[in-house]
Design an enzyme around this catalytic site. Structure first.
Site, short mmCIF file in Angstrom:
data_model
loop_
_atom_site.label_atom_id
_atom_site.label_comp_id
_atom_site.label_asym_id
_atom_site.label_seq_id
_atom_site.Cartn_x
_atom_site.Cartn_y
_atom_site.Cartn_z
N SER A 146 0.83 -1.19 0.00
CA SER A 146 0.00 0.00 0.00
C SER A 146 0.88 1.26 0.00
O SER A 146 1.72 1.42 -0.88
CB SER A 146 -0.95 -0.05 1.20
OG SER A 146 -1.96 0.92 1.09
N ASP A 286 -8.70 -6.27 -4.89
CA ASP A 286 -7.90 -5.18 -4.32
C ASP A 286 -8.55 -3.82 -4.55
O ASP A 286 -9.36 -3.64 -5.46
CB ASP A 286 -6.52 -5.21 -4.99
CG ASP A 286 -5.47 -4.41 -4.25
OD1 ASP A 286 -5.80 -3.78 -3.22
OD2 ASP A 286 -4.31 -4.44 -4.70
N HIS A 313 -6.70 -6.09 -0.81
CA HIS A 313 -5.57 -5.19 -0.58
C HIS A 313 -4.53 -5.82 0.35
O HIS A 313 -3.34 -5.52 0.25
CB HIS A 313 -6.08 -3.88 0.03
CG HIS A 313 -5.11 -2.75 -0.06
ND1 HIS A 313 -4.50 -2.37 -1.24
CD2 HIS A 313 -4.64 -1.90 0.88
CE1 HIS A 313 -3.70 -1.35 -1.02
NE2 HIS A 313 -3.75 -1.05 0.27
#
Length: 339
Positions: A146, A286, A313
């Site tokens: 991320s 995601d 994610h």
């Protein structure tokens, strides 16, 4: 007589194997002592910044001069806690790796000067951590998830001469592209009435309204952040420990795209500069477009794409077998010059 000799040989062989294994484990779990005290690999590393010196929390696992992996958590300003799942898999492989709370995160110093919360400053922090752990281009791998993926790519663009391998987990190279995907794809998967209520709260900037999270958790987080029915303890702890001030400043208050300082961040047209082996990881559910992650693996000079068909994610948790197998294989291939 022959039977006795054979039995003695077997006993000696087993004893030697046990002794070698014990020596190997002893070497792997040997850490430097702080003031003659064992601290389980935990070290507060001093970091110099334009506004003073602070300390960041790190924890080392293992001892392997050939493979040193630094884990970069997301947020910004989440914690290492949601990345604890690497502990089992990486120790099993004998990798040396480091959990690390970036400056401003829960286990590290949390200065209040807002000038610190810039990507460029974080890049210099990672470089100082690299030096502190004694890593170089013969053994240094960075794995960022991320926001940690943004940081990993930015670090590589400036310091790839110090890297052996780069792993970008669930992060596209363009914040505007991320926002567009959230708006045109992910939001359309919600029920219209739920999306309308979320948008209404965002328009009013009523982000502290409990209703906002009541809507997001089942309709967005459990579908696109982590799809496990029961969230891992590490993720729950990281969520409780997030530094909301830094997160909002850089990411923005809305979960649909980036609206803070990172809103215009875009290095897609610079990926071709990366010549080190690079793994891009995407997942079906995601918050990032997996097709964009695949494209990124082709834009770098030496890329590979890992697709997690059941992941979101945090595919490291909800598509763990595929994720970890692919990550470990990439590191082994780079280490053995098979990439």
């Amino acid at each position: 007589m022959r039977s006795i000799l054979l039995l003695l040989l077997i006993v000696l062989t087993i004893s030697c194997k046990k002794e070698n294994k014990t020596e190997t484990l002893s070497d792997y779990f040997t850490y430097e002592k702080n003031n003659n005290v064992e601290s389980a690999g935990v070290k507060m590393i001093p970091i110099k910044t334009p506004v003073g010196e602070f300390k960041v929390w790190t924890k080392r696992f293992g001892n392997n001069p050939k493979i040193k992996i630094l884990l970069l958590h997301g947020g910004p300003a989440m914690t290492h806690e949601y990345m604890e799942c690497f502990e089992t898999f990486f120790q099993r492989e004998g990798f040396e790796f480091y959990e690390y709370d970036q400056l401003g995160s829960y286990y590290s110093d949390q200065p209040k000067d807002s000038s610190l919360w810039k990507t460029e400053r974080f890049v210099e922090e990672v470089e100082q951590v690299r030096k502190a752990i004694g890593a170089d281009n013969s053994n240094f791998y960075v794995l960022g998830n991320s926001w940690g993926g943004i940081l990993a790519m930015e670090y590589a663009l400036k310091y790839q001469q110090n890297l052996k391998g780069l792993l970008v987990s669930n992060m596209v190279a363009s914040a505007p592209d991320y926002g567009e995907y959230a708006d045109k794809v992910l939001s359309k998967q919600m029920k219209p009435e739920i999306l309308a209520e979320i948008r209404s709260l965002e328009t009013k900037k009523d982000f502290n309204n409990p209703r906002y999270m009541e809507l997001l958790i089942p309709n967005f987080y459990h579908k696109h952040l982590c799809r496990l029915k029961e969230w891992p303890d590490g993720l729950n702890r990281a969520s409780k420990h997030v530094n909301g001030e830094i997160y909002t400043m850089m990411q923005g208050p809305s979960e649909f795209g980036i609206s803070g300082r990172l809103a215009k961040w875009d290095i897609k047209n610079r990926l071709h500069e990366l010549s080190i082996p690079t793994l891009m990881i995407g997942a079906k559910y995601d918050t990032m477009d997996p097709k964009a992650m695949q494209e990124q693996s082709k834009l770098v000079q030496k890329g590979r794409f890992l697709y997690c068909p059941n992941g979101s994610h945090l595919a490291m948790w909800d598509d763990q077998e595929v994720f970890m197998k692919g990550v470990i294989q990439f590191i082994k291939d780079v280490d053995s010059n098979k990439f």
